[in-house]
Design a protein around this motif. Structure first.
Motif, PDB file in Angstrom:
ATOM      1  N   PRO A  36       0.594  -1.403  -0.042  1.00 28.35           N
ATOM      2  CA  PRO A  36       0.020  -0.390   0.169  1.00 28.35           C
ATOM      3  C   PRO A  36       1.059   0.948   0.269  1.00 28.35           C
ATOM      4  CG  PRO A  36      -0.530  -1.437   1.868  1.00 28.35           C
ATOM      5  CD  PRO A  36       0.736  -2.106   1.306  1.00 28.35           C
ATOM      6  N   SER A  37       0.631   2.155  -0.575  1.00 31.85           N
ATOM      7  CA  SER A  37       0.870   3.726   0.149  1.00 31.85           C
ATOM      8  C   SER A  37       1.683   3.945   0.810  1.00 31.85           C
ATOM      9  CB  SER A  37       0.205   4.217  -0.278  1.00 31.85           C
ATOM     10  OG  SER A  37      -0.558   4.713  -1.826  1.00 31.85           O
ATOM     11  N   SER A  38       2.822   5.025   1.004  1.00 30.31           N
ATOM     12  CA  SER A  38       3.857   4.601   1.187  1.00 30.31           C
ATOM     13  C   SER A  38       3.781   6.210   2.873  1.00 30.31           C
ATOM     14  CB  SER A  38       5.276   5.166   1.105  1.00 30.31           C
ATOM     15  OG  SER A  38       4.748   6.160   0.216  1.00 30.31           O
ATOM     16  N   LEU A  60     -10.494   6.738  -6.604  1.00 28.77           N
ATOM     17  CA  LEU A  60     -10.970   5.766  -7.600  1.00 28.77           C
ATOM     18  C   LEU A  60      -9.732   4.658  -7.332  1.00 28.77           C
ATOM     19  CD1 LEU A  60     -11.608   7.387 -10.863  1.00 28.77           C
ATOM     20  CD2 LEU A  60     -13.562   7.057  -9.306  1.00 28.77           C
ATOM     21  N   GLY A  61     -10.212   3.658  -6.704  1.00 27.78           N
ATOM     22  CA  GLY A  61      -9.009   2.760  -6.457  1.00 27.78           C
ATOM     23  C   GLY A  61      -8.475   2.842  -4.658  1.00 27.78           C
ATOM     24  N   PRO A  62      -9.037   3.060  -3.592  1.00 31.48           N
ATOM     25  CA  PRO A  62      -9.175   3.091  -2.568  1.00 31.48           C
ATOM     26  C   PRO A  62      -7.424   2.478  -1.714  1.00 31.48           C
ATOM     27  CG  PRO A  62     -11.088   2.752  -2.374  1.00 31.48           C
ATOM     28  CD  PRO A  62     -11.026   2.551  -3.927  1.00 31.48           C
ATOM     29  N   GLU A  66      -5.330   3.032   3.642  1.00 36.99           N
ATOM     30  CA  GLU A  66      -4.548   4.013   4.061  1.00 36.99           C
ATOM     31  C   GLU A  66      -4.761   5.740   2.948  1.00 36.99           C
ATOM     32  OE1 GLU A  66      -4.082   0.679   3.015  1.00 36.99           O
ATOM     33  OE2 GLU A  66      -2.904  -0.129   4.748  1.00 36.99           O
ATOM     34  N   THR A  67      -4.816   6.029   1.932  1.00 38.05           N
ATOM     35  CA  THR A  67      -5.216   7.192   1.093  1.00 38.05           C
ATOM     36  C   THR A  67      -6.758   7.490   1.577  1.00 38.05           C
ATOM     37  OG1 THR A  67      -5.945   5.141  -0.553  1.00 38.05           O
ATOM     38  CG2 THR A  67      -3.514   6.378  -1.025  1.00 38.05           C
ATOM     39  N   THR A  68      -7.965   6.671   1.272  1.00 39.51           N
ATOM     40  CA  THR A  68      -8.804   7.207   2.133  1.00 39.51           C
ATOM     41  C   THR A  68      -8.708   7.310   3.082  1.00 39.51           C
ATOM     42  OG1 THR A  68      -9.567   5.090   1.522  1.00 39.51           O
ATOM     43  CG2 THR A  68     -11.217   6.204   2.431  1.00 39.51           C
ATOM     44  N   ILE A  84     -14.521   4.328  -4.686  1.00 40.44           N
ATOM     45  CA  ILE A  84     -14.874   2.817  -5.342  1.00 40.44           C
ATOM     46  C   ILE A  84     -13.542   1.824  -5.709  1.00 40.44           C
ATOM     47  CG2 ILE A  84     -15.575   2.404  -7.568  1.00 40.44           C
ATOM     48  CD1 ILE A  84     -16.733   5.706  -7.671  1.00 40.44           C
ATOM     49  N   GLU A  85     -13.862   1.327  -4.854  1.00 35.97           N
ATOM     50  CA  GLU A  85     -12.813   0.232  -5.408  1.00 35.97           C
ATOM     51  C   GLU A  85     -13.464  -1.241  -6.286  1.00 35.97           C
ATOM     52  OE1 GLU A  85      -9.776  -0.315  -4.302  1.00 35.97           O
ATOM     53  OE2 GLU A  85     -10.299  -2.337  -5.384  1.00 35.97           O
ATOM     54  N   LEU A  86     -12.650  -1.551  -7.196  1.00 39.09           N
ATOM     55  CA  LEU A  86     -13.435  -3.064  -8.073  1.00 39.09           C
ATOM     56  C   LEU A  86     -13.138  -4.403  -7.172  1.00 39.09           C
ATOM     57  CD1 LEU A  86     -13.695  -3.776 -10.930  1.00 39.09           C
ATOM     58  CD2 LEU A  86     -11.005  -3.978 -11.163  1.00 39.09           C
ATOM     59  N   GLY A 108     -17.163  -1.476  -7.284  1.00 35.00           N
ATOM     60  CA  GLY A 108     -17.024  -1.325  -8.053  1.00 35.00           C
ATOM     61  C   GLY A 108     -16.643  -1.126  -9.194  1.00 35.00           C
ATOM     62  N   ASN A 109     -16.886  -0.616 -10.272  1.00 37.31           N
ATOM     63  CA  ASN A 109     -15.581  -0.249 -11.708  1.00 37.31           C
ATOM     64  C   ASN A 109     -15.437   0.733 -11.727  1.00 37.31           C
ATOM     65  OD1 ASN A 109     -13.669  -0.510 -13.824  1.00 37.31           O
ATOM     66  ND2 ASN A 109     -14.715  -1.762 -14.746  1.00 37.31           N
ATOM     67  N   ALA A 110     -14.366   1.696 -11.181  1.00 35.27           N
ATOM     68  CA  ALA A 110     -13.933   3.226 -11.493  1.00 35.27           C
ATOM     69  C   ALA A 110     -14.500   3.763 -13.161  1.00 35.27           C
ATOM     70  CB  ALA A 110     -12.438   3.430 -11.922  1.00 35.27           C
ATOM     71  N   LEU A 111     -14.367   2.867 -13.888  1.00 38.53           N
ATOM     72  CA  LEU A 111     -15.128   2.988 -15.645  1.00 38.53           C
ATOM     73  C   LEU A 111     -16.234   3.328 -15.614  1.00 38.53           C
ATOM     74  CD1 LEU A 111     -12.458   0.553 -17.249  1.00 38.53           C
ATOM     75  CD2 LEU A 111     -11.955   2.241 -17.505  1.00 38.53           C
ATOM     76  N   ALA A 161      -4.288  12.218  -9.737  1.00 42.33           N
ATOM     77  CA  ALA A 161      -3.865  11.115 -10.396  1.00 42.33           C
ATOM     78  C   ALA A 161      -2.722  10.670  -9.663  1.00 42.33           C
ATOM     79  CB  ALA A 161      -3.637  10.733 -11.450  1.00 42.33           C
ATOM     80  N   TYR A 162      -2.382  10.353  -8.916  1.00 45.39           N
ATOM     81  CA  TYR A 162      -1.248   9.569  -8.289  1.00 45.39           C
ATOM     82  C   TYR A 162      -0.298   8.224  -8.512  1.00 45.39           C
ATOM     83  CZ  TYR A 162      -3.930   6.857  -4.702  1.00 45.39           C
ATOM     84  OH  TYR A 162      -4.557   6.661  -3.935  1.00 45.39           O
ATOM     85  N   GLN A 163       0.476   8.529  -9.571  1.00 42.68           N
ATOM     86  CA  GLN A 163       1.012   6.869 -10.467  1.00 42.68           C
ATOM     87  C   GLN A 163       2.439   6.775 -10.677  1.00 42.68           C
ATOM     88  OE1 GLN A 163      -1.932   5.589 -13.195  1.00 42.68           O
ATOM     89  NE2 GLN A 163      -3.245   6.271 -11.459  1.00 42.68           N
TER      90      GLN A 163
HETATM   91  C1  LIG Z   1      -1.730   0.993  -6.901  1.00 43.74           C
HETATM   92  S1  LIG Z   1      -3.641   0.274  -6.082  1.00 43.74           S
HETATM   93  C2  LIG Z   1      -3.408   2.221  -5.144  1.00 43.74           C
HETATM   94  C3  LIG Z   1      -4.234   1.720  -3.896  1.00 43.74           C
HETATM   95  C4  LIG Z   1      -4.379   2.812  -2.766  1.00 43.74           C
HETATM   96  N1  LIG Z   1      -5.151   3.328  -3.381  1.00 43.74           N
HETATM   97  C5  LIG Z   1      -2.774   2.948  -1.390  1.00 43.74           C
HETATM   98  O1  LIG Z   1      -2.132   3.940  -2.551  1.00 43.74           O
HETATM   99  O2  LIG Z   1      -1.942   2.610  -1.141  1.00 43.74           O
HETATM  100  C6  LIG Z   1      -4.556   1.065  -7.668  1.00 43.74           C
HETATM  101  C7  LIG Z   1      -5.917   0.362  -6.605  1.00 43.74           C
HETATM  102  O3  LIG Z   1      -6.736   0.548  -7.455  1.00 43.74           O
HETATM  103  C8  LIG Z   1      -7.481  -0.358  -7.689  1.00 43.74           C
HETATM  104  N2  LIG Z   1      -8.174  -0.327  -8.983  1.00 43.74           N
HETATM  105  C9  LIG Z   1      -8.095  -0.983 -10.090  1.00 43.74           C
HETATM  106  N3  LIG Z   1      -8.669  -0.692 -11.201  1.00 43.74           N
HETATM  107  C10 LIG Z   1      -9.961  -0.002 -10.662  1.00 43.74           C
HETATM  108  C11 LIG Z   1     -10.984  -0.720 -11.334  1.00 43.74           C
HETATM  109  N4  LIG Z   1     -10.929   0.299 -12.494  1.00 43.74           N
HETATM  110  N5  LIG Z   1     -11.682   0.686 -10.959  1.00 43.74           N
HETATM  111  C12 LIG Z   1     -11.031   0.465  -8.960  1.00 43.74           C
HETATM  112  N6  LIG Z   1     -10.514   0.826  -8.543  1.00 43.74           N
HETATM  113  C13 LIG Z   1      -9.797   0.062  -8.932  1.00 43.74           C
HETATM  114  C14 LIG Z   1      -7.049  -1.928  -7.395  1.00 43.74           C
HETATM  115  O4  LIG Z   1      -8.150  -2.491  -6.576  1.00 43.74           O
HETATM  116  C15 LIG Z   1      -5.800  -1.184  -5.864  1.00 43.74           C
HETATM  117  O5  LIG Z   1      -6.808  -0.968  -5.061  1.00 43.74           O
END
Ligand SMILES: C[S@@+](CC[C@H](N)C(=O)[O-])C[C@H]1O[C@@H](n2cnc3c(N)ncnc32)[C@H](O)[C@@H]1O
Length: 224
Positions: A36-38, A60-62, A66-68, A84-86, A108-111, A161-163
């Motif tokens: 998970p994130s640092s 999107l993608g919690p 931790e980020t939440t 929203i978490e897949l 659910g799906n962020a898409l 967006a953090y990537q």
């Molecule tokens: C890199 S992790 C980040 C998790 C958290 N936010 C963190 O930073 O520790 C990406 C997250 O996005 C979720 N995810 C990926 N595709 C997704 C989608 N289409 N809709 C919702 N969540 C999605 C994954 O299941 C995962 O929890």
């Protein structure tokens, strides 16, 4: 903090880390990270200006939360956060770990962002904060997602967006312009936080451009 609560805190962090790793092993493409994130990223997220006076934020993608938790720490007492978490196990874990009346977790799906946010009859968000891995989406999916974000954001709202990679910029820059970029070298692996703003204009021209984005790219029209 007492030693008992330090111990409980450490135990819950270990449980989260373990769940996250298991989630990665079962869904490597979606989770895209073994950890998970640092704390370095979490502290940057807490500093985001767009959270300070927010009424409504979408995450999107919690993951395991931790980020939440970090976002909630910087949001006002009367605000709301829709996360929203897949991955179903992550959504269940998040509901157990982060107990906060401001938080609503959707598995659910962020898409499907436009449909999900409209279904929950929320306000237009002040900010959309995304950790979903854009590098694993097809071009069509990534374009659809950034367009849905742009349509649903409030005028003047922020997309964050953090990537680990820059792929998200191939899609978002075209719509929002150049982002503000903050490097987080101490995250493992290092990543960047990109912040784009939707113009604050409420002109008819802007409403038309958002409507045409939603029509031309398959998203549902803005219902806010
Ligand atoms: C890199 S992790 C980040 C998790 C958290 N936010 C963190 O930073 O520790 C990406 C997250 O996005 C979720 N995810 C990926 N595709 C997704 C989608 N289409 N809709 C919702 N969540 C999605 C994954 O299941 C995962 O929890």
């Amino acid at each position: 903090m007492s030693s008992a609560s330090q111990f409980a805190n450490r135990r819950s962090q270990m449980t989260s880390a373990w769940r996250f790793l298991r989630g990665f092993i079962e869904n490597p493409g979606h989770v895209a990270s073994v950890l998970p994130s640092s704390s370095a990223l979490l502290s940057r997220l807490r500093d985001l200006k767009c959270l300070r006076d927010s009424e409504f934020v979408i995450e999107l993608g919690p993951g395991t939360g931790e980020t939440t938790q970090a976002l909630l720490e910087s949001m006002p007492a009367k605000s709301r956060l829709l996360s929203i978490e897949l991955v179903p196990e992550f959504a269940v874990h998040l509901r157990e770990m982060v107990i906060d009346p401001r938080l609503h977790v959707v598995q659910g799906n962020a898409l499907k962002l436009t449909e999900l946010s409209a279904l929950h009859r929320e306000l237009a968000p002040d900010a959309v904060i995304s950790g979903v891995p854009f590098s694993h989406f097809s071009d069509e999916q990534a374009n659809r997602l950034v367009r849905s974000v742009r349509v649903c954001l409030k005028p003047g709202g922020t997309f964050v967006a953090y990537q680990f990679r820059n792929d998200v910029r191939d899609h978002a820059d075209e719509l929002f312009g150049r982002p503000q970029v903050t490097a987080v070298p101490l995250n493992i692996p290092p990543l960047s936080i990109f912040e784009w703003s939707k113009p604050a204009s409420t002109s008819k021209e802007m409403a038309r451009s958002d409507w045409s984005l939603s029509r031309n790219h398959g998203a549902i029209g803005n219902k806010y």
